[in-house]
Design a protein around this motif. Structure first.
Motif, short mmCIF file in Angstrom:
data_model
loop_
_atom_site.label_atom_id
_atom_site.label_comp_id
_atom_site.label_asym_id
_atom_site.label_seq_id
_atom_site.Cartn_x
_atom_site.Cartn_y
_atom_site.Cartn_z
N GLU A 127 0.83 -1.21 0.00
CA GLU A 127 0.00 0.00 0.00
C GLU A 127 0.86 1.25 0.00
N ASP A 163 -0.28 14.35 -9.73
CA ASP A 163 0.94 14.04 -8.99
C ASP A 163 2.10 14.97 -9.33
N SER A 201 -1.09 11.58 -5.19
CA SER A 201 -2.45 12.00 -4.86
C SER A 201 -3.30 10.82 -4.41
N SER A 202 -2.94 9.63 -4.86
CA SER A 202 -3.62 8.42 -4.41
C SER A 202 -2.70 7.24 -4.64
N GLY A 203 -2.84 6.22 -3.83
CA GLY A 203 -2.06 5.00 -4.03
C GLY A 203 -0.64 5.09 -3.49
N ARG A 204 0.16 4.11 -3.87
CA ARG A 204 1.51 3.94 -3.35
C ARG A 204 2.52 4.88 -4.00
N SER A 341 2.91 6.74 -12.92
CA SER A 341 1.91 7.70 -13.39
C SER A 341 1.51 7.42 -14.83
N THR A 348 -2.74 6.39 -13.01
CA THR A 348 -1.63 5.46 -12.83
C THR A 348 -1.89 4.21 -13.67
#
Length: 407
Positions: A127, A163, A201-204, A341, A348
């Protein structure tokens, strides 16, 4: 056939002798004389009119249309180290051949796992981090790439990607009629791996040198292809703009070394800039074909990057060293199932290729450059000395797995 039949543009690359490298005016006169009196444009002047010769002063290379008589004279001109046809290159990992290779690799790995021939993957995305950042030690490194400029020469960047919001990214397009905006995706993916954010901005997290100065040169068009002239123009721009590292996930399946790219790589090293390129995806190891390192990565002065998978085995598609001088794989990096990205709205995506391995090395080179101050050839030596040795032939992975500087 071993070598791809890359399209010829009808123009020629002119490699000037080293004596002209520090004298743009003299170089311009030489090119003008070779080309029959037409004054060449330089990178600083922007896109030239169609048919006009172009000179890349930082590289000592020019591109021009030549008549048969001019071509014969150029090949006999002692001011030129080489004259070669200009070709079209492509983003490595976009062809049907690559997609077939990825399918074959998946089938090969599945067969090995089923037979108990290999252990379960040593690494996997979490994560918090991609498996590539874990395997290369980036997560534990205190360096951020601050103060180091990394130029990514590819299909551009999604300039509105969340990002990269607020990031000071220097951009320039060398593709006529197209902006830097990435309509293909390949460039956004590799830029993300090399210099993506610490906290997406989101995720790993997927980016290595998150505080590096990011430079994006669009040298491949929206179809994923570009000419030698546009690629060399991007290299010249990157060097003149202060890039310490140039990342190029592009090339062609051609065994013969290009005099133009080798000279450009050598002159980049002398200027303190390390050029890093993808070895290529032309192997089919599951079918007994190890492939070979293509242009421009097969240039002795350009670092060639191979790909490994999450079990640190060589990727099925990753090209092996060839017998030409400079055609060896120099180092390896994560290149299978790489999360990074991608242009909006997807944001992504996870893809594979030596294209994905190359920006891992470029980003980690920025970390070493920040820590030690190494540049050019010294930075190359630092990377190969710090690499993690793998129980694999050097012809497949070079000095081993690229490693970030530790805490």
């Amino acid at each position: 056939m071993d070598d791809a039949a890359d399209g010829m543009t009808g123009r020629y690359l002119l490699v000037l002798d080293d004596d002209f490298l520090d004298d743009t005016d003299r170089a311009r006169v030489a090119v003008q004389e070779v080309c029959g009196g037409e004054r060449p444009a330089t990178t600083r002047e922007g896109a030239p009119a169609p048919g006009r010769p172009r000179l890349f002063p930082e590289l000592g290379v020019a591109v021009a249309e030549l008549s048969p008589q001019q071509l014969a004279a150029a090949r006999a001109d002692r001011r030129l180290l080489g004259v070669e046809p200009e070709r079209v290159r492509h983003a490595i990992g976009l062809s049907e051949e690559y997609l077939r290779g990825f399918r074959d690799a998946a089938q090969f790995l599945h067969a090995q796992l089923t037979a108990g021939a290999v252990a379960a993957a040593q690494f996997g995305d979490t994560e918090e981090l991609t498996w590539g950042l874990q395997a290369t030690g980036v997560a534990e490194s205190p360096e951020t790439g601050a103060g180091i400029a990394v130029a990514v020469l590819d299909t551009g960047l999604d300039l509105e990607h969340p990002d990269f919001a607020g990031r000071d990214v220097e951009t320039r397009s060398f593709v006529a009629g197209q902006t830097v905006q990435d309509a293909q995706g390949h460039g956004t993916h590799v830029a993300g791996t090399a210099c993506g954010p610490l906290a997406p901005s989101s995720g790993r997290r997927y980016g290595v040198a998150h505080e590096a100065r990011l430079m994006v040169g669009k040298v491949l068009g929206d179809d994923g292809t570009g000419t030698d002239a546009d690629i060399l123009a991007g290299m010249s721009w990157a060097i003149s703009s202060g890039a310490q590292i140039i990342s190029m996930s592009l090339g062609a399946d051609v065994r013969a070394v290009s005099t133009a790219y080798e000279t450009a790589g050598r002159r980049a090293l002398a200027a303190g800039t390390l050029v890093i390129a993808a070895a290529g995806n032309n192997a089919r190891r599951s079918a007994g074909n190890p492939g070979f390192v293509g242009v421009p990565a097969n240039s002795p002065s350009i670092m060639a990057v191979g790909a490994v998978d999450p079990s640190l085995a060589v990727a099925d598609f990753s090209a092996a060293s060839s017998t030409v001088d400079g055609g060896q794989v120099d180092i390896a990096a994560p290149g299978v199932d790489v999360h990074s990205s991608w242009p909006r709205p997807q944001v992504t995506r996870t893809i594979s290729g030596t294209s994905m391995a190359t920006p891992h090395v470029a980003g980690i080179a920025a970390l070493w450059a920040q820590r030690t101050g190494a540049r050019g050839q010294q930075l190359w030596a630092q990377l190969v000395q710090a690499a993690q040795r793998l129980p694999l032939p050097a012809s497949d992975v070079g000095s081993g797995l690229v490693r970030a500087p530790g805490a």
